[in-house]
Motif scaffolding. Structure first.
Motif, mmCIF file in Angstrom:
data_model
loop_
_atom_site.group_PDB
_atom_site.id
_atom_site.type_symbol
_atom_site.label_atom_id
_atom_site.label_comp_id
_atom_site.label_asym_id
_atom_site.label_seq_id
_atom_site.Cartn_x
_atom_site.Cartn_y
_atom_site.Cartn_z
ATOM 1 N N LEU A 363 -4.600 4.568 4.442
ATOM 2 C CA LEU A 363 -4.023 5.419 5.469
ATOM 3 C C LEU A 363 -2.911 4.640 6.155
ATOM 4 C CD1 LEU A 363 -7.332 6.728 7.076
ATOM 5 C CD2 LEU A 363 -5.924 7.902 5.398
ATOM 6 N N VAL A 364 -1.691 5.141 6.097
ATOM 7 C CA VAL A 364 -0.564 4.466 6.718
ATOM 8 C C VAL A 364 0.144 5.437 7.643
ATOM 9 C CG1 VAL A 364 -0.263 2.927 4.739
ATOM 10 C CG2 VAL A 364 1.049 5.050 4.860
ATOM 11 N N GLY A 365 0.910 4.867 8.559
ATOM 12 C CA GLY A 365 1.652 5.688 9.502
ATOM 13 C C GLY A 365 1.834 4.940 10.806
ATOM 14 N N PRO A 366 2.681 5.444 11.675
ATOM 15 C CA PRO A 366 2.941 4.760 12.949
ATOM 16 C C PRO A 366 1.722 4.791 13.862
ATOM 17 C CG PRO A 366 3.989 6.921 12.917
ATOM 18 C CD PRO A 366 3.470 6.691 11.539
ATOM 19 N N SER A 367 1.737 3.984 14.902
ATOM 20 C CA SER A 367 0.653 3.974 15.893
ATOM 21 C C SER A 367 0.535 5.351 16.533
ATOM 22 C CB SER A 367 0.928 2.930 16.976
ATOM 23 O OG SER A 367 0.952 1.633 16.420
ATOM 24 N N LEU A 555 5.449 7.538 -3.913
ATOM 25 C CA LEU A 555 5.967 7.684 -2.556
ATOM 26 C C LEU A 555 7.269 6.915 -2.355
ATOM 27 C CD1 LEU A 555 2.607 7.404 -0.576
ATOM 28 C CD2 LEU A 555 3.989 9.450 -0.912
ATOM 29 N N LEU A 556 7.445 5.820 -3.103
ATOM 30 C CA LEU A 556 8.692 5.062 -2.978
ATOM 31 C C LEU A 556 9.901 5.860 -3.467
ATOM 32 C CD1 LEU A 556 7.929 1.355 -3.978
ATOM 33 C CD2 LEU A 556 8.584 2.253 -1.745
ATOM 34 N N LEU A 557 9.652 6.800 -4.356
ATOM 35 C CA LEU A 557 10.750 7.598 -4.895
ATOM 36 C C LEU A 557 11.226 8.673 -3.920
ATOM 37 C CD1 LEU A 557 9.465 8.075 -8.564
ATOM 38 C CD2 LEU A 557 11.143 6.416 -7.713
ATOM 39 N N ARG A 558 10.462 8.899 -2.846
ATOM 40 C CA ARG A 558 10.813 9.934 -1.874
ATOM 41 C C ARG A 558 11.372 9.272 -0.614
ATOM 42 N NH1 ARG A 558 4.803 12.452 -2.519
ATOM 43 N NH2 ARG A 558 4.890 12.786 -4.770
ATOM 44 N N ASP A 559 12.331 9.914 -0.030
ATOM 45 C CA ASP A 559 12.941 9.387 1.188
ATOM 46 C C ASP A 559 12.150 9.930 2.380
ATOM 47 O OD1 ASP A 559 14.520 8.210 3.035
ATOM 48 O OD2 ASP A 559 16.195 9.632 2.845
ATOM 49 N N GLY A 560 11.176 9.134 2.823
ATOM 50 C CA GLY A 560 10.338 9.602 3.914
ATOM 51 C C GLY A 560 9.772 8.447 4.718
ATOM 52 N N THR A 561 8.732 8.738 5.494
ATOM 53 C CA THR A 561 8.106 7.740 6.372
ATOM 54 C C THR A 561 7.574 6.562 5.575
ATOM 55 O OG1 THR A 561 7.493 9.457 7.964
ATOM 56 C CG2 THR A 561 6.285 7.381 8.098
ATOM 57 N N TYR A 562 6.973 6.836 4.397
ATOM 58 C CA TYR A 562 6.375 5.748 3.636
ATOM 59 C C TYR A 562 7.437 4.770 3.136
ATOM 60 C CZ TYR A 562 3.638 3.181 0.228
ATOM 61 O OH TYR A 562 3.025 2.173 -0.461
ATOM 62 N N ARG A 563 8.517 5.288 2.649
ATOM 63 C CA ARG A 563 9.576 4.400 2.138
ATOM 64 C C ARG A 563 10.114 3.507 3.251
ATOM 65 N NH1 ARG A 563 14.732 6.510 -1.423
ATOM 66 N NH2 ARG A 563 15.779 4.492 -1.683
#
Length: 585
Positions: A363-367, A555-563
């Protein structure tokens, strides 16, 4: 207060309290009757009826003797009931806390529970021994005196009867003022206790910034507030007693004036002996009311304590199914889950995902994205309301599994694990007390606890201090992972277990986590890139919503929060502190 006592006691305690009330009431009636025997006794003395005098003197002596025998028995019985109540309060509090949803244990609860277990429990437990008798006597003895006075001299009895409601109103006003000032004092004392606990537990941070030299402003402010509340309580108690004692004095003065009027011929039949006895009865009418006023502070403190106990004991336990569901394969799933710690601020919004058995899900994401909330719901720290969705473990709704089966299926390792003030071995054995020494040493080896044990003089029997204070953060983390390994649950929840560790401890803990995750379903709140890269599935949360999911490569292939998350982590990992060489001048 007595109704609150019945609410706190069990069935046996309620029976004992009823028996105590009966005997205390009998004592109060005997006390009133003993005072009333002065009427025929003095009449016999004034009439020089010596036979009657000795008869009524014997009656008075008998009433006093029975009264004192009952008082002695009541004291012993009340003391035993207080002792039983103290034990019962601790037992009921322990049973309630053991079944209270874990989400209830938020900030400030430690101070609340600490005061309940200590001073508040003592305040409540002393009520049967020291407060029941004055309360009952304050009502029963004056009522007995009023009834007898109405029969003997109806004028005096009527005067006392008219004064009783005024005394009762003044007493209620007295209690209301005392409750207000003592409630504020109790609140300020609770805040001061919380600050003292904070000051004691956060000494490393305070000393690091030198705050122990200049003082700790929040603690000093709490003490100042408590001191001001104490002063207001003392002044309030003094001021509150003035109307009550004024009313009692007025009633007594009115009775004395009436007696003087009657003795001077204000009545048709004047019996000086009766009037003198009635005068004494008027004084006895006031005495119990004065006595209960003196313990009014204790009454309100006990009443506030009982209310606080009832608030905590009234916590609804986690509902348990009549027939716990049979768990299946160790999968984890959220189905359209919307949840918030307060009704007006949802943390999760329609969250849906599934973690397959034997996989590692990061699970990843900002605080503040809701990552830790996901783990808390899986561990059933909070329950969802109808319409908020479903949380599933092992193919079943966590509410249908029941607490025992759910907790046997999951292990939770938090960022700041708590260790009990015991040995390293016993802390690990909390997961399975019947484990063998070989099993203990095996999980110790896998979690790298053996390295800690070998360099400590007492080995496995080394005591870790309160909360594990004698061990470092990384060492506490390895002990907690060994505990999870020993439990051997099929689902493992890891909440940022390496986020605050140094490089050496991070590597050791990561190795232990890798062993813990083997052949288990793992959900990990991850901030370290290497944890995310090794995950089978990654969930990207943002503002409580599932923004994206997939493998690391997808997910690295998409331009989003994870990248952006990965790029920031790579920059952080590549950062080094270097020292440039400066040429000599």
């Amino acid at each position: 207060m007595i109704r609150q006592l019945f609410a706190l006691l069990d069935d046996a305690g309620c029976r004992e309290l009823r028996a105590l009330l009966v005997r205390v009431t009998a004592c109060a009636v005997l006390q009133g009757l003993a005072a009333c025997t002065l009427i025929p006794l003095l009449s016999a003395v004034f009439a020089e009826d010596w036979s009657g005098m000795w008869t009524w003197a014997a009656v008075l002596a008998g009433l006093v003797l029975v009264h004192h025998v009952l008082i002695l028995r009541n004291h012993r019985h009340a003391g035993e009931l207080s002792s039983s109540l103290l034990k019962l309060l601790h037992q009921r509090l322990g049973d309630t806390l053991a079944t209270t949803p874990l989400g209830w244990f938020g900030p400030g609860r430690s101070a609340t529970v600490g005061r309940l277990v200590g001073k508040t429990a003592l305040d409540v437990a002393t009520a049967p021994a020291h407060l029941v008798a004055p309360v009952v006597t304050a009502f029963v003895t004056p009522a007995t005196i009023i009834l007898v006075s109405l029969v003997v001299r109806w004028e005096v009895g009527l005067c006392l009867l008219l004064g009783a409601p005024l005394a009762l109103l003044a007493y209620r006003l007295y209690l209301r003022i005392i409750e207000r000032v003592e409630s504020r004092w109790d609140e300020s004392t609770s805040r001061a206790s919380a600050r003292v606990l904070e000051y004691a537990t956060q000494q490393p941070a305070l000393r690091a910034f030198g705050r122990t030299v200049e003082g700790h402003a929040p603690l000093e402010a709490a003490f100042t507030e408590q001191d001001a509340a104490s002063r207001r309580m003392v002044l309030g108690n003094s001021a509150a007693g003035a109307p009550l004692f004024l009313v009692l004095q007025a009633v007594l003065t009115a009775v004395l004036a009436l007696v003087v009027h009657l003795s001077l011929g204000g009545g048709q039949d004047v019996d000086i002996a009766q009037l003198l006895a009635v005068m004494v009865l008027a004084v006895r009418f006031v005495e119990p009311l004065t006595a209960v006023a003196e313990v009014a502070g204790g009454l309100r403190i006990a009443a506030v304590g009982m209310r606080r106990f009832q608030e905590v004991l009234g916590n609804e336990p986690l509902p348990e199914p009549a027939e716990p569901a049979e768990p299946g394969a160790p999968s984890v799933a959220f189905r359209d889950v919307t949840f918030g710690y307060t009704p007006d601020r949802p943390v999760l919004h329609g969250l849906t995902f599934r973690a397959e058995p034997g996989t590692l899900t990061a699970l990843v994401g900002p605080s503040g994205a809701g990552k830790s909330t996901v783990l808390a719901l899986l561990a059933r720290f909070h329950d969802l309301e109808p319409g908020q969705g479903t949380v599933e473990v092992a193919g079943q709704d966590v509410r249908e599994l029941g607490t025992r089966r759910l907790m046997s299926r999951i292990s939770l390792v938090s960022q700041n694990p708590y260790l009990f003030e015991d040995t390293i071995a016993n802390n690990i054995l909390q997961a399975r007390p019947d484990a063998t020494r070989e099993q203990l040493e095996e999980v110790g080896r896998q979690a790298r606890v053996d390295e800690i044990v070998h360099r400590l003089p007492d080995g496995w029997d080394t005591r870790v201090g309160e909360g594990g204070s004698t061990l470092s953060g990384g060492e506490r983390q390895r002990v907690s992972i060994a505990r999870a390994l020993l439990k051997d649950a099929p689902v493992v929840l890891l909440d940022e277990v390496t986020s605050s560790l140094d490089a050496v401890n991070e590597r050791l803990v990561q190795q232990a986590v890798t062993r813990l995750a083997k052949d288990r379903t793992v959900l990990v709140v991850a901030h370290r890139l290497q944890t995310v890269v090794g995950a089978d599935h990654v969930l990207v949360l943002d503002d409580g919503r599932l923004e994206d999911q997939g493998t690391h490569e997808e997910l690295l292939l998409r331009d989003g929060t994870y990248r952006r998350f990965v790029e920031l982590r790579r920059r952080a990992d590549a950062w080094r502190l270097t020292t440039a060489a400066h040429p000599r001048p």
